[in-house]
Motif scaffolding. Sequence first.
Motif, short mmCIF file in Angstrom:
data_model
loop_
_atom_site.label_atom_id
_atom_site.label_comp_id
_atom_site.label_asym_id
_atom_site.label_seq_id
_atom_site.Cartn_x
_atom_site.Cartn_y
_atom_site.Cartn_z
N ALA A 22 0.61 -1.38 -0.17
CA ALA A 22 -0.06 0.11 -0.06
C ALA A 22 0.83 1.21 -0.04
CB ALA A 22 -1.09 0.02 1.15
N PRO A 23 1.62 1.45 -1.07
CA PRO A 23 2.57 2.66 -0.96
C PRO A 23 1.68 3.68 -1.31
CG PRO A 23 2.78 1.33 -3.08
CD PRO A 23 1.91 0.59 -2.16
N GLY A 24 1.80 4.88 -0.47
CA GLY A 24 1.04 5.99 -0.90
C GLY A 24 -0.50 5.84 -0.54
N GLY A 25 -0.80 4.78 -0.16
CA GLY A 25 -2.26 4.60 0.19
C GLY A 25 -2.82 3.86 -1.05
N ARG A 26 -2.04 3.55 -2.01
CA ARG A 26 -2.39 2.96 -3.01
C ARG A 26 -2.80 1.32 -2.82
NH1 ARG A 26 0.91 6.71 -5.18
NH2 ARG A 26 0.10 7.75 -6.81
N ASP A 27 -3.63 0.46 -3.18
CA ASP A 27 -3.81 -0.86 -2.99
C ASP A 27 -3.31 -1.43 -4.20
OD1 ASP A 27 -4.56 -3.17 -1.87
OD2 ASP A 27 -6.88 -3.03 -2.13
N ILE A 28 -2.26 -2.08 -4.10
CA ILE A 28 -1.34 -2.58 -5.47
C ILE A 28 -1.00 -4.11 -4.82
CG2 ILE A 28 0.79 -2.75 -6.77
CD1 ILE A 28 0.72 0.38 -6.43
N ALA A 29 -1.22 -4.99 -5.79
CA ALA A 29 -0.79 -6.52 -5.79
C ALA A 29 0.72 -6.73 -6.50
CB ALA A 29 -1.75 -7.43 -6.21
N LEU A 30 1.38 -7.25 -5.89
CA LEU A 30 2.60 -7.92 -6.47
C LEU A 30 2.80 -9.47 -6.63
CD1 LEU A 30 5.77 -5.99 -4.21
CD2 LEU A 30 4.52 -5.26 -6.30
#
Length: 103
Positions: A22-30
């Motif tokens: 959750a960089p910078g509040g973004r919801d991201i999947a790796l």
Amino acid sequence: MSNWTDVAAEADLFEGAGIPVAPGGRDIALFAVDGEVFATDNLCTHGHARLCDGFVEGHEIECPHHQGRFDLRTGDATLAPCTEAIKVWPVKVEGGRVWLDLG
């Protein structure tokens, strides 16, 4: 303009599985596939499901709720009921760390 952000240790990734960040509040999947790392938005565009909980098949992620699929390389929807692409993020791995370009 590039905005490279350190989001995870490469050692946190496992072949064929996703992890949320959750960089910078973004919801991201790796996702780690065949020695490469891919980053996508973590929410399915069809339903409110977290893609990091889905099933990786080749270079596709299957949504855990309705079994639609997306290409991890392009974000394109590849199997119904998904029709709208997900965002993909540029990734680099340096010094054992995973970096995303959030610019």
